[in-house]
Design a protein around this motif. Structure first.
Motif, PDB file in Angstrom:
ATOM      1  N   TYR A 346       0.793  -1.145  -0.125  1.00 48.01           N
ATOM      2  CA  TYR A 346      -0.054  -0.020  -0.171  1.00 48.01           C
ATOM      3  C   TYR A 346       0.840   1.064  -0.020  1.00 48.01           C
ATOM      4  O   TYR A 346       0.392   2.335   0.014  1.00 48.01           O
ATOM      5  N   ASP A 402      -2.437   5.170 -10.668  1.00 43.29           N
ATOM      6  CA  ASP A 402      -2.844   4.656  -9.396  1.00 43.29           C
ATOM      7  C   ASP A 402      -4.464   5.101  -9.388  1.00 43.29           C
ATOM      8  O   ASP A 402      -4.926   4.427 -10.273  1.00 43.29           O
ATOM      9  N   ASN A 403      -4.990   5.993  -8.784  1.00 44.69           N
ATOM     10  CA  ASN A 403      -6.308   6.656  -8.479  1.00 44.69           C
ATOM     11  C   ASN A 403      -6.172   8.068  -9.236  1.00 44.69           C
ATOM     12  O   ASN A 403      -6.032   8.876  -8.459  1.00 44.69           O
ATOM     13  N   LYS A 451      -1.476   0.956  -3.938  1.00 41.49           N
ATOM     14  CA  LYS A 451      -2.818   0.350  -3.740  1.00 41.49           C
ATOM     15  C   LYS A 451      -3.323  -0.802  -2.759  1.00 41.49           C
ATOM     16  O   LYS A 451      -4.189  -0.797  -2.407  1.00 41.49           O
ATOM     17  N   GLU A 454      -6.690  -2.362  -1.974  1.00 41.26           N
ATOM     18  CA  GLU A 454      -7.801  -1.906  -2.725  1.00 41.26           C
ATOM     19  C   GLU A 454      -8.418  -2.616  -3.822  1.00 41.26           C
ATOM     20  O   GLU A 454      -7.575  -3.254  -4.399  1.00 41.26           O
ATOM     21  N   GLN A 457     -10.274   1.200  -8.935  1.00 45.72           N
ATOM     22  CA  GLN A 457      -9.411   2.058  -9.370  1.00 45.72           C
ATOM     23  C   GLN A 457     -10.312   3.408  -9.651  1.00 45.72           C
ATOM     24  O   GLN A 457     -11.284   3.260 -10.360  1.00 45.72           O
TER      25      GLN A 457
END
Length: 480
Positions: A346, A402-403, A451, A454, A457
């Motif tokens: 993460y 990533d996001n 991430k 998670e 996305q």
């Protein structure tokens, strides 16, 4: 609510409240509506809608007025409506786990909470952790995606946990949650400070404001006479120790050899570490079943929490060998056909990324390869810094998305590349993972960072299904 900060319009003092909400869309007859100004939207704009839906009272900041036609609706004016809402939520839901501890810091919160919960459960206590991973423990409860839920949801969760028999809770305390008073009203017996480095400056603007939010946990929320715990290697530990002295709290340090709880000897094994823990002058040999060196300090923090809330060290130590890894924290995804190993983590701050690469390096006999990106609508200043760390400590770097959220994903990647001009750019994260795994050689180690656990996305305002772990496992095929 705080004495001297609350004003109740028209002398109303006996109004039945059937529920609470800060979202006018969720108001039902008899509910209190908290009309709180936010960063983007002022909740006072929706007072009329809430009243039309049957709100029986309004909580709002000073300079809020209702017209004469609303004179039968109690208006509670609070100097700090966010804090008032949290305190009201605590009283409304009334019950919470008997023993609650909280963890704050830039990195390590989830690991400490998860390890603490495991130790308690392994000791026969009904325990849960609450934070980034959701609610973890012997219960099934839904949770928002925020590390620290809003106060109404948080206190509802605490009530539900207590009603299910959960009497021990490890709670992640994010800087956002602390600065927005989401945790006020929680009875916190012990608190941990793990570390402090750059993150969330898009929100806090300065490191001083970011630290001040973290310190609220110790100054204002941890109970007097409780326990304050800090990593002794952190410069901020001295501040926390001083706060503990003022509040007559027990203070416990963990970390280097001079700390109250420390690891004085350690030797890496095929399965983790063989170590000797020293605690309050006594030594205990242990086997640690995780490869990451930085998790040792998270374990020490968890030991301090469990011990400070009533469990003797002699009972805690035997349970250490039963601990399992934390999802999305240096989580092995498997090996490629050629013999390369893949890990999911993460790490999304400069310090966390550096620590993750340092932790993997001793296990890699060939090249250490990194795939990562940075989140959109977040602190832009850390992007080039993370790029520089990637180039310095990894042998090959692939920059991907990533996001990105509502930012231009290409602009984010370019910002990272300013610190790592030799990196390869692959915008599609799935393609980056699959392509890199296909090229792994024997002895290579691949870290897919950012991430972790998670399962989505965020692109624009949409959350698309996406799991680094599942995509890596699929790309590895049938390799063990």
């Amino acid at each position: 609510m705080e004495k001297g900060t609350t004003k109740l319009r028209q002398g109303w003092a006996d109004v039945e409240i059937s529920g609470l909400s800060a979202d006018s869309r969720n108001i039902r007859p008899g509910n209190l509506f908290a009309a709180i100004p936010g960063a983007a939207i002022d909740g006072r704009r929706f007072i009329d809608e809430a009243i039309a839906k049957g709100a029986s009272a309004i909580l709002a900041p000073p300079n809020t007025h209702l017209d004469a036609s609303r004179k039968k609706i109690p208006l509670v004016i609070e100097a700090n409506p966010r804090r008032a809402l949290a305190k009201i939520s605590a009283r409304f839901f009334n019950t919470q786990p008997k023993t609650t501890v909280a963890i704050t810091g830039t990195n390590g919160k989830t690991s400490v909470a998860h390890i603490t919960q495991q130790l308690w459960n392994n000791l026969g206590k009904k325990a849960a952790s609450l934070g980034t991973l959701g609610v973890v423990g012997s219960c099934n409860l839904n949770l928002s995606k925020l590390t620290t839920p809003d106060p109404i949801e948080l206190h509802r969760l605490l009530h539900n946990l207590a009603s299910k028999g959960i009497n021990h809770l490890a709670l992640e305390a994010s800087s956002h949650g602390l600065s927005q008073y989401r945790l006020d009203g929680v009875d916190i017996q012990a608190a941990v400070f793990t570390n402090f480095s750059r993150d969330h400056l898009d929100y806090h603007k300065t490191m001083a404001a970011y630290l001040d939010a973290k310190l609220r946990l110790f100054r204002e929320l941890a109970c007097d006479g409780g326990t304050a715990i800090a990593y002794s290697g952190a410069p901020e530990a001295a501040i926390i120790k001083a706060i503990a002295k003022r509040k007559r709290q027990n203070y416990i340090s963990y970390g280097p050899v001079s700390a109250d709880i420390s690891v004085v000897e350690k030797c890496q094994t095929n399965d983790g570490w063989s170590a000797t823990i020293q605690a309050f002058g006594k030594t205990y040999p242990v086997m640690l079943g995780f490869a990451e060196k930085f998790q040792i300090h998270n374990l020490l923090a968890a030991i301090a929490l469990v011990h400070s809330t009533g469990t003797p060290l002699k009972n805690i130590i035997p349970k250490i060998q039963t601990l399992i890894g934390v999802p999305g924290r240096m989580q092995p995804a498997g090996k490629s056909i050629a013999g390369g190993t893949v890990y999911i983590d993460y790490a999304h701050t400069p310090d966390a990324l550096k620590n993750a690469l340092f932790a993997l390096r001793p296990h890699i006999t060939n090249k250490l390869i990194l795939i990562f990106g940075c989140g959109g609508d977040r602190d832009i200043g850390k992007r080039a810094e993370m790029g520089a760390i990637a180039c310095q400590f990894a042998d090959r770097v692939i920059i991907t998305d990533d996001n990105p959220r509502t930012e231009d994903a290409g602009a984010i990647r370019r910002s990272i590349l300013k610190g790592c001009i030799n990196a390869r750019e692959i915008s599609d994260r799935r393609e980056a993972i699959e392509n890199t795994i296909a090229q792994l050689e024997c002895g290579d180690g691949l870290l897919i960072a950012g991430k972790g656990h998670e399962t989505g996305q965020i692109i624009g305002n949409e959350v698309l299904p996406f799991s680094d772990f599942e995509i890596a496992k699929a790309a590895l095929g049938g390799a063990p």
